[in-house]
Motif scaffolding. Structure first.
Motif, PDB file in Angstrom:
ATOM      1  N   GLU A   1       0.831  -1.195   0.000  1.00 14.23           N
ATOM      2  CA  GLU A   1       0.000   0.000   0.000  1.00 14.23           C
ATOM      3  C   GLU A   1       0.868   1.249   0.000  1.00 14.23           C
ATOM      4  OE1 GLU A   1      -0.014  -2.173   2.544  1.00 14.23           O
ATOM      5  OE2 GLU A   1      -1.716  -3.444   2.008  1.00 14.23           O
ATOM      6  N   GLY A   2       0.292   2.345  -0.510  1.00 10.99           N
ATOM      7  CA  GLY A   2       0.971   3.629  -0.474  1.00 10.99           C
ATOM      8  C   GLY A   2       1.857   3.861  -1.684  1.00 10.99           C
ATOM      9  N   VAL A   3       2.337   5.087  -1.806  1.00  5.76           N
ATOM     10  CA  VAL A   3       3.270   5.443  -2.884  1.00  5.76           C
ATOM     11  C   VAL A   3       4.694   5.165  -2.450  1.00  5.76           C
ATOM     12  CG1 VAL A   3       4.101   7.315  -4.358  1.00  5.76           C
ATOM     13  CG2 VAL A   3       1.671   7.196  -3.758  1.00  5.76           C
ATOM     14  N   LYS A   4       5.061   5.630  -1.244  1.00  2.00           N
ATOM     15  CA  LYS A   4       6.388   5.363  -0.693  1.00  2.00           C
ATOM     16  C   LYS A   4       6.348   3.988  -0.035  1.00  2.00           C
ATOM     17  CE  LYS A   4       6.189   9.167   1.754  1.00  2.00           C
ATOM     18  NZ  LYS A   4       5.092   9.972   1.191  1.00  2.00           N
ATOM     19  N   ARG A   5       6.986   2.998  -0.635  1.00  2.99           N
ATOM     20  CA  ARG A   5       6.780   1.619  -0.198  1.00  2.99           C
ATOM     21  C   ARG A   5       8.022   0.925   0.360  1.00  2.99           C
ATOM     22  NH1 ARG A   5       2.547  -1.204  -4.419  1.00  2.99           N
ATOM     23  NH2 ARG A   5       0.950   0.436  -4.324  1.00  2.99           N
ATOM     24  N   LEU A   6       9.161   1.557   0.276  1.00  2.00           N
ATOM     25  CA  LEU A   6      10.418   0.877   0.580  1.00  2.00           C
ATOM     26  C   LEU A   6      10.639   0.683   2.085  1.00  2.00           C
ATOM     27  CD1 LEU A   6      13.275  -0.156  -0.315  1.00  2.00           C
ATOM     28  CD2 LEU A   6      14.031   2.230  -0.107  1.00  2.00           C
ATOM     29  N   VAL A   7      11.099  -0.521   2.437  1.00  2.00           N
ATOM     30  CA  VAL A   7      11.654  -0.817   3.753  1.00  2.00           C
ATOM     31  C   VAL A   7      13.065  -1.349   3.525  1.00  2.00           C
ATOM     32  CG1 VAL A   7      11.440  -2.107   5.907  1.00  2.00           C
ATOM     33  CG2 VAL A   7       9.378  -1.472   4.625  1.00  2.00           C
ATOM     34  N   ILE A   8      14.063  -0.667   4.057  1.00  2.00           N
ATOM     35  CA  ILE A   8      15.441  -1.149   3.962  1.00  2.00           C
ATOM     36  C   ILE A   8      15.767  -1.929   5.230  1.00  2.00           C
ATOM     37  CG2 ILE A   8      17.884  -0.516   3.811  1.00  2.00           C
ATOM     38  CD1 ILE A   8      17.130   1.950   2.286  1.00  2.00           C
ATOM     39  N   GLN A   9      16.287  -3.134   5.058  1.00  2.00           N
ATOM     40  CA  GLN A   9      16.758  -3.940   6.177  1.00  2.00           C
ATOM     41  C   GLN A   9      18.247  -4.191   5.998  1.00  2.00           C
ATOM     42  OE1 GLN A   9      14.827  -7.751   6.650  1.00  2.00           O
ATOM     43  NE2 GLN A   9      16.082  -8.331   8.409  1.00  2.00           N
ATOM     44  N   VAL A  10      19.034  -3.791   6.985  1.00  2.00           N
ATOM     45  CA  VAL A  10      20.488  -3.930   6.938  1.00  2.00           C
ATOM     46  C   VAL A  10      20.945  -4.679   8.177  1.00  2.00           C
ATOM     47  CG1 VAL A  10      22.667  -2.667   7.150  1.00  2.00           C
ATOM     48  CG2 VAL A  10      20.954  -1.921   5.501  1.00  2.00           C
ATOM     49  N   CYS A  11      21.836  -5.649   8.007  1.00  2.00           N
ATOM     50  CA  CYS A  11      22.388  -6.394   9.129  1.00  2.00           C
ATOM     51  C   CYS A  11      23.893  -6.163   9.213  1.00  2.00           C
ATOM     52  CB  CYS A  11      22.123  -7.892   8.984  1.00  2.00           C
ATOM     53  SG  CYS A  11      20.373  -8.343   9.099  1.00  2.00           S
ATOM     54  N   THR A  12      24.343  -5.697  10.369  1.00  2.00           N
ATOM     55  CA  THR A  12      25.764  -5.677  10.687  1.00  2.00           C
ATOM     56  C   THR A  12      26.029  -6.868  11.615  1.00  2.00           C
ATOM     57  OG1 THR A  12      25.540  -4.292  12.658  1.00  2.00           O
ATOM     58  CG2 THR A  12      25.730  -3.165  10.532  1.00  2.00           C
ATOM     59  N   GLU A  13      27.235  -6.980  12.111  1.00  2.00           N
ATOM     60  CA  GLU A  13      27.577  -8.141  12.935  1.00  2.00           C
ATOM     61  C   GLU A  13      26.714  -8.240  14.185  1.00  2.00           C
ATOM     62  OE1 GLU A  13      31.497 -10.193  15.084  1.00  2.00           O
ATOM     63  OE2 GLU A  13      31.629  -8.180  14.216  1.00  2.00           O
TER      64      GLU A  13
END
Length: 243
Positions: A120-132
């Motif tokens: 849903e929505g126009v802005k749809r991005l979820v960034i998932q980042v894993c460090t140690e």
């Protein structure tokens, strides 16, 4: 560990000049001067991790240069950046809009990352980042209340899979107030790094708490501030954590 969250508005500026000679005209100007000021601010803050919302990935405003890459190169960060709009979105095919994204930058090596997209929505991005030692999620939620609620439900499903210390940060656009997040916080167990509910928008005279740094209980907040910085319409959030 210092975390900086900042909606930089593509370094296009703020104030009355942003809307001259017509509303939102600032989005159509070159961003070099204000971006240099933002770089100076980052240099002064010395963060270990940054969640940057509204980052230009290389439009005419920047001379086709990616703002996240410039920051990463100048300060020695690892980084990921992606457009805010899903690949099926019309916005992803418009020259200016397809360069508009969000970015996570960190001094620690990035072990893995994923890009999730809301339905849903126009802005749809979820960034998932894993460090140690840490998982970071960065979001920019919808301006529409109903879409935000669907997006929070999707975020809950993503977060409950993570069994390590995490930070969820971004521009949540909770225009109806922080009460929109009560059920989400209760279900996830995440805690706001800003218990005093200090506002961050608009940056020249903040009245609304739209930007959030949420964290799992394994992380202890030792310092939090919202400095009076007006390079964007949002003020930045700075938070120091201990494991």
């Amino acid at each position: 560990m210092r975390f900086l969250l900042y909606n930089i508005r593509y370094a296009t500026g703020n104030g009355s000049r942003f809307h001259f000679p017509f509303p939102y005209a600032g989005y159509l100007r070159h961003s070099h001067a204000i971006f240099e000021q933002i770089l100076g601010f980052i240099q002064a803050v010395q963060p270990d991790i940054m969640g940057l919302v509204e980052v230009d990935g290389g439009s005419f405003r920047t001379g086709r240069l990616c703002q996240a890459e410039i920051i990463a190169r100048q300060f020695g960060f690892y980084h990921v950046i992606e457009t805010k709009y899903g690949s099926s979105s019309v916005a992803s095919r418009i020259p200016l809009l397809k360069s508009q994204g969000n970015a996570v930058l960190t001094r620690m090596p990035i072990i893995s990352h994923r890009f999730h997209y809301f339905d849903e929505g126009v802005k749809r991005l979820v960034i998932q980042v894993c460090t140690e030692r840490l998982t970071i999620f960065l979001v920019h939620l919808s301006l529409t209340y109903r879409n935000r609620q669907y997006q929070l439900e999707r975020l809950y499903r993503l977060i409950r899979r993570v069994d390590r210390p995490m930070i969820l940060a971004g521009d949540f656009n909770v225009l109806w107030g922080v009460r929109e997040l009560e059920l989400f916080l209760g279900a996830t167990g995440l805690v706001s790094a800003n218990p005093e509910k200090k506002p961050s928008h608009p940056s020249r005279a903040p009245k609304r708490e739209l930007d959030f740094i949420l964290h799992s209980p394994e992380l202890k907040v030792t310092h939090f501030q919202i400095p009076a910085v007006t390079y964007s319409d949002h003020a930045p959030l700075i938070c120091d954590f201990e494991f």
